[in-house]
Design a protein around this motif. Structure first.
Motif, PDB file in Angstrom:
ATOM      1  N   PHE A 194      35.128 -17.817  14.129  1.00 54.32           N
ATOM      2  CA  PHE A 194      35.231 -15.815  14.044  1.00 54.32           C
ATOM      3  C   PHE A 194      35.436 -15.407  15.124  1.00 54.32           C
ATOM      4  CE2 PHE A 194      33.788 -19.035  10.116  1.00 54.32           C
ATOM      5  CZ  PHE A 194      34.860 -18.983   9.205  1.00 54.32           C
ATOM      6  N   LYS A 195      36.352 -15.191  15.290  1.00 53.90           N
ATOM      7  CA  LYS A 195      36.199 -14.507  16.839  1.00 53.90           C
ATOM      8  C   LYS A 195      35.766 -13.157  16.149  1.00 53.90           C
ATOM      9  CE  LYS A 195      40.303 -17.693  18.958  1.00 53.90           C
ATOM     10  NZ  LYS A 195      40.763 -17.313  19.783  1.00 53.90           N
ATOM     11  N   VAL A 196      36.682 -12.130  15.824  1.00 52.35           N
ATOM     12  CA  VAL A 196      35.485 -11.286  15.466  1.00 52.35           C
ATOM     13  C   VAL A 196      34.102 -10.931  15.760  1.00 52.35           C
ATOM     14  CG1 VAL A 196      35.552  -8.853  14.593  1.00 52.35           C
ATOM     15  CG2 VAL A 196      38.314 -10.128  14.154  1.00 52.35           C
ATOM     16  N   HIS A 200      31.896  -9.493  18.301  1.00 47.16           N
ATOM     17  CA  HIS A 200      31.157  -8.489  18.358  1.00 47.16           C
ATOM     18  C   HIS A 200      28.999  -8.722  18.749  1.00 47.16           C
ATOM     19  CE1 HIS A 200      28.178  -6.293  15.421  1.00 47.16           C
ATOM     20  NE2 HIS A 200      27.448  -6.905  16.162  1.00 47.16           N
ATOM     21  N   TYR A 201      29.093  -9.903  18.752  1.00 47.01           N
ATOM     22  CA  TYR A 201      27.678 -10.637  18.881  1.00 47.01           C
ATOM     23  C   TYR A 201      27.482 -11.244  20.556  1.00 47.01           C
ATOM     24  CZ  TYR A 201      26.119 -11.577  14.441  1.00 47.01           C
ATOM     25  OH  TYR A 201      25.306 -10.849  13.363  1.00 47.01           O
ATOM     26  N   SER A 202      28.830 -11.729  21.448  1.00 50.27           N
ATOM     27  CA  SER A 202      29.185 -11.244  22.199  1.00 50.27           C
ATOM     28  C   SER A 202      28.160 -10.474  22.980  1.00 50.27           C
ATOM     29  CB  SER A 202      29.816 -11.969  23.628  1.00 50.27           C
ATOM     30  OG  SER A 202      30.582 -11.288  22.695  1.00 50.27           O
ATOM     31  N   GLU A 203      29.283  -8.568  22.412  1.00 56.18           N
ATOM     32  CA  GLU A 203      28.819  -7.956  22.895  1.00 56.18           C
ATOM     33  C   GLU A 203      27.073  -7.441  22.714  1.00 56.18           C
ATOM     34  OE1 GLU A 203      31.456  -4.433  23.319  1.00 56.18           O
ATOM     35  OE2 GLU A 203      30.725  -5.807  24.509  1.00 56.18           O
ATOM     36  N   LEU A 204      27.277  -7.660  21.890  1.00 54.91           N
ATOM     37  CA  LEU A 204      25.137  -6.934  21.519  1.00 54.91           C
ATOM     38  C   LEU A 204      24.131  -7.990  22.434  1.00 54.91           C
ATOM     39  CD1 LEU A 204      24.837  -8.045  18.093  1.00 54.91           C
ATOM     40  CD2 LEU A 204      24.658  -5.448  19.301  1.00 54.91           C
ATOM     41  N   ALA A 205      25.059  -9.296  22.987  1.00 57.69           N
ATOM     42  CA  ALA A 205      24.240 -10.656  24.041  1.00 57.69           C
ATOM     43  C   ALA A 205      24.270  -9.390  25.374  1.00 57.69           C
ATOM     44  CB  ALA A 205      24.780 -11.304  24.217  1.00 57.69           C
ATOM     45  N   LEU A 206      25.768  -9.076  25.717  1.00 60.06           N
ATOM     46  CA  LEU A 206      25.665  -8.667  26.838  1.00 60.06           C
ATOM     47  C   LEU A 206      24.872  -7.449  27.261  1.00 60.06           C
ATOM     48  CD1 LEU A 206      27.599  -8.331  29.742  1.00 60.06           C
ATOM     49  CD2 LEU A 206      28.955  -6.952  28.085  1.00 60.06           C
ATOM     50  N   ASP A 207      24.835  -6.831  26.186  1.00 59.52           N
ATOM     51  CA  ASP A 207      23.563  -5.492  26.432  1.00 59.52           C
ATOM     52  C   ASP A 207      22.560  -5.985  26.617  1.00 59.52           C
ATOM     53  OD1 ASP A 207      22.990  -2.605  25.659  1.00 59.52           O
ATOM     54  OD2 ASP A 207      22.057  -3.293  24.374  1.00 59.52           O
ATOM     55  N   PHE A 208      22.205  -7.012  25.549  1.00 62.95           N
ATOM     56  CA  PHE A 208      20.660  -7.502  26.019  1.00 62.95           C
ATOM     57  C   PHE A 208      20.465  -7.667  27.343  1.00 62.95           C
ATOM     58  CE2 PHE A 208      18.178 -11.069  26.441  1.00 62.95           C
ATOM     59  CZ  PHE A 208      16.742 -10.859  26.187  1.00 62.95           C
ATOM     60  N   PHE A 209      21.605  -8.587  27.860  1.00 63.92           N
ATOM     61  CA  PHE A 209      21.893  -9.147  29.340  1.00 63.92           C
ATOM     62  C   PHE A 209      21.228  -8.026  30.873  1.00 63.92           C
ATOM     63  CE2 PHE A 209      23.386 -13.288  27.588  1.00 63.92           C
ATOM     64  CZ  PHE A 209      22.287 -13.873  26.942  1.00 63.92           C
ATOM     65  N   THR A 223      32.315 -14.082  29.566  1.00 66.66           N
ATOM     66  CA  THR A 223      33.060 -14.957  28.955  1.00 66.66           C
ATOM     67  C   THR A 223      33.129 -14.907  27.222  1.00 66.66           C
ATOM     68  OG1 THR A 223      31.964 -16.157  31.266  1.00 66.66           O
ATOM     69  CG2 THR A 223      33.502 -17.926  30.266  1.00 66.66           C
ATOM     70  N   VAL A 224      32.772 -15.746  27.292  1.00 64.98           N
ATOM     71  CA  VAL A 224      33.076 -15.541  26.425  1.00 64.98           C
ATOM     72  C   VAL A 224      33.762 -14.493  24.970  1.00 64.98           C
ATOM     73  CG1 VAL A 224      31.482 -15.296  23.721  1.00 64.98           C
ATOM     74  CG2 VAL A 224      30.433 -16.367  25.071  1.00 64.98           C
ATOM     75  N   LYS A 225      33.500 -13.131  25.363  1.00 64.22           N
ATOM     76  CA  LYS A 225      34.192 -12.104  25.390  1.00 64.22           C
ATOM     77  C   LYS A 225      35.113 -12.500  25.349  1.00 64.22           C
ATOM     78  CE  LYS A 225      34.111  -7.359  26.036  1.00 64.22           C
ATOM     79  NZ  LYS A 225      33.781  -6.279  26.978  1.00 64.22           N
ATOM     80  N   LEU A 226      35.598 -12.693  26.668  1.00 64.63           N
ATOM     81  CA  LEU A 226      36.899 -12.842  27.142  1.00 64.63           C
ATOM     82  C   LEU A 226      38.150 -13.875  26.557  1.00 64.63           C
ATOM     83  CD1 LEU A 226      36.986 -13.935  31.064  1.00 64.63           C
ATOM     84  CD2 LEU A 226      38.268 -11.671  29.801  1.00 64.63           C
ATOM     85  N   ILE A 227      37.460 -14.769  25.846  1.00 63.76           N
ATOM     86  CA  ILE A 227      37.404 -16.128  25.195  1.00 63.76           C
ATOM     87  C   ILE A 227      38.349 -15.220  23.676  1.00 63.76           C
ATOM     88  CG2 ILE A 227      37.341 -18.722  23.999  1.00 63.76           C
ATOM     89  CD1 ILE A 227      35.746 -19.200  26.363  1.00 63.76           C
ATOM     90  N   SER A 228      37.272 -14.348  23.010  1.00 67.89           N
ATOM     91  CA  SER A 228      36.991 -13.881  21.707  1.00 67.89           C
ATOM     92  C   SER A 228      37.908 -12.871  21.374  1.00 67.89           C
ATOM     93  CB  SER A 228      35.419 -13.379  21.420  1.00 67.89           C
ATOM     94  OG  SER A 228      35.000 -12.936  21.838  1.00 67.89           O
TER      95      SER A 228
END
Length: 412
Positions: A194-196, A200-209, A223-228
Motif C-alpha cells: 500500500f505505497k500511497v 503518507h505515514y512516512s511523511e508524518l514520521a519524517l515531520d516528527f523526526f 528511505t521509506v519515502k523513496l521506496i514507497s
C-alpha cells in the motif's frame, strides 16, 4: 503519580496491614481510599502516616517524579537510537527500587521489552510483552498505547505486517505523544504494497523526526519515502539514484554504517530491478563489505543472495568457481542460523549456477514463489513472477505465461 500510591508501596514494603498503618491516625477505609487516590486528606494525617512508615512522602513523591522522567528519557534515547545513552539510563533506572511500584513497574517492563527488541532478543521481548498483555486492564492510556506500539514493532520484526497494523492503528497520538509509531505504520504498509499509505505515514514520521532533531531517524523515514514513491511513467531513475546518494552521504557524516548498508542494499535492488546487473553487483558488494562482521545473519545472507543472483545474470559468470564457493558459504551459514528461507534461495542459485535451467524454474515455481507469497514479500515476488512469465513465453507455453502476466499486472 499520587501520594496514595507511595503510601501503599511503603506500607507493603514494611509488611503492614491497612489497619496497622492507620491505627490511632484514621480508619481502615480512609487508608484504603488514600491509597486508591479517591479521597482528600489533611496534611496532618499525611505527616502521621509518613512518620509511621519512616519516610518523607513529599520527598519520595519528588523522587518518584524524577524517576518517571528517567523512564521517559530512556524511551527517548531508544527512539533516538543513542546506544551509549540507552545503556547509561538503563543502569541508573535499575539501581533504584522505585521501579517496583506497580504503575511505574508496568511502564518499566514495557520499556524493558523495547530494550530487548533493540538488542535483538525477540524471545525475551515477547515473554515480557505476553505478561503485560495479560495485565492490559491495569494499564493507563499511555502504557496501553506503548504496549500496542511495541507489539506492532515485534510483529514487523517477525514479518507479520497485517498483525502489526492491527496494533499500531489503535494508537491515539494525542494520548501517546510519541509519533515514532507513524514510521512503523509506514513500514507495514510498504511491505503490504500500500505505497500511497506508506508514503503518507512516512511523511508524518519524517515531520516528527525533524521536529525532534532525530537526524538518524530522518534517514529512515526518507528511505521509506523513496521506496514507497514507486515506479510510474514519471519516474526518473537518475533522480532516484541521486536521492539515495544524498542519504548515503548523510550516513557518512553521522557515522551511521548500518543505515548506509540499508541504502546501498536498496540501491542495488533498484539497479537489479531495472536490469542493470553490473551496477547492482557493485552496490551489493559495497553492502557486503559493510556487513562483513555479521556474516551469519539474515541481513547479510539476503544481500549475498542478491549479489550472487545479479552476478549469474552476467555473461560467463555462471562458470565462475568463486560464485559456487559463495553459494556454498551462504548455504552453510543459513544452516548454522537455521534460516530456512535463505537456504531455499541458495539451493535455487546453485541450480542456476550449474545451468540446470529447467530445475531452476521448477524450483522457483514450487518453492520460491509460495515462500514469498506466504511471507508477504510482494516486491521480490514480482521479480520472480516476471521471470516465470518470460520462461513460459520462451517455451511457447502461452497459457502459463498469461497466468503469470495477469498476476504481476494486477499487483502493479
Amino acid at each position: 503519580m499520587s501520594l496514595g500510591t507511595l503510601v501503599k508501596f511503603y506500607r507493603e514494603k514494611n509488611e503492614l496491614t491497612q489497619e496497622e498503618l492507620g491505627k490511632g491516625i484514621c480508619s481502615v477505609s480512609h487508608v484504603s481510599k488514600i491509597e486508591r487516590g479517591i479521597t482528600q486528606y489533611s496534611s496532618e494525617i499525611m505527616d502521621l502516616l509518613s512518620r509511621r512508615l519512616g519516610i518523607n512522602l513529599e520527598s519520595e513523591l519528588q523522587s518518584l517524579q524524577k524517576y518517571e522522567r528517567l523512564l521517559d528519557e530512556w524511551h527517548d534515547s531508544m527512539v533516538m537510537q543513542q546506544e551509549s545513552e540507552v545503556e547509561r539510563l538503563k543502569e541508573a533506572i535499575e539501581k533504584n527500587s522505585l521501579f517496583l511500584i506497580h504503575p511505574i513497574q508496568n511502564k518499566y517492563f514495557l520499556l524493558q521489552a523495547r530494550y530487548y527488541l533493540l538488542k535483538g532478543d525477540l524471545k525475551q521481548a515477547e515473554r515480557r510483552l505476553s505478561e503485560m498483555n495479560h495485565q492490559r486492564k491495569e494499564l493507563g492510556s499511555y502504557e496501553l498505547h506503548l504496549l500496542h506500539h511495541i507489539l506492532g514493532m515485534t510483529e514487523i520484526i517477525k514479518g507479520r505486517f497485517k498483525k502489526a497494523l492491527e496494533y499500531l492503528l489503535q494508537i491515539n497520538e494525542k494520548e501517546y505523544l510519541n509519533n515514532e509509531f507513524y514510521y512503523q505504520i509506514a513500514i507495514a504498509y510498504l511491505n503490504l504494497q500500500f505505497k500511497v499509505k506508506a508514503y503518507h505515514y512516512s511523511e508524518l514520521a519524517l515531520d516528527f523526526f525533524r521536529k525532534t532533531n532525530n537526524f538518524k531517524r530522518v534517514i529512515d523515514a526518507e528511505t521509506v519515502k523513496l521506496i514507497s514513491e514507486g515506479r510510474n511513467e514519471f519516474w526518473d531513475f537518475e533522480d532516484l539514484v541521486g536521492r539515495y546518494n544524498k542519504l548515503i552521504i548523510q550516513c557518512d557524516m553521522i557515522n551511521e554504517t548500518p543505515k548506509k548498508a540499508v541504502l546501498l542494499s536498496n540501491l542495488a535492488y533498484e539497479y537489479s530491478f531495472a536490469g542493470d546487473y553490473n551496477r547492482a553487483t557493485v552496490y551489493y558488494k559495497k553492502t557486503l563489505e559493510l556487513l562483513e562482521p555479521e556474516t551469519k545473519t539474515h541481513n547479510y545472507l539476503n544481500n549475498l543472495i542478491g549479489y550472487v543472483y545479479c552476478c549469474l545474470q552476467l555473461e560467463n559468470n555462471g562458470e565462475d568457481a568463486k560464485l559456487a564457493d559463495l553459494i556454498e558459504l551462504g548455504r552453510k551459514n543459513a544452516e548454522t542460523i537455521q534460516d530456512q528461507s535463505s537456504l531455499l534461495f541458495f539451493q535455487m542459485l546453485s541450480l542456476l549456477q550449474k545451468s540446470k535451467k529447467e530445475l531452476y524454474f521448477e524450483f522457483i515455481e514450487e518453492k520460491i514463489i509460495p515462500l514469498l507469497e506466504e511471507s508477504g514479500k510482494y516486491q521480490q515476488l514480482l521479480t520472480y513472477e516476471k521471470s516465470m512469465f518470460q520462461h513460459y513465453l520462451d517455451q511457447g507455453n502461452n497459457e502459463k505465461a498469461l497466468k503469470y502476466a495477469s498476476r504481476f499486472v494486477n499487483k502493479s
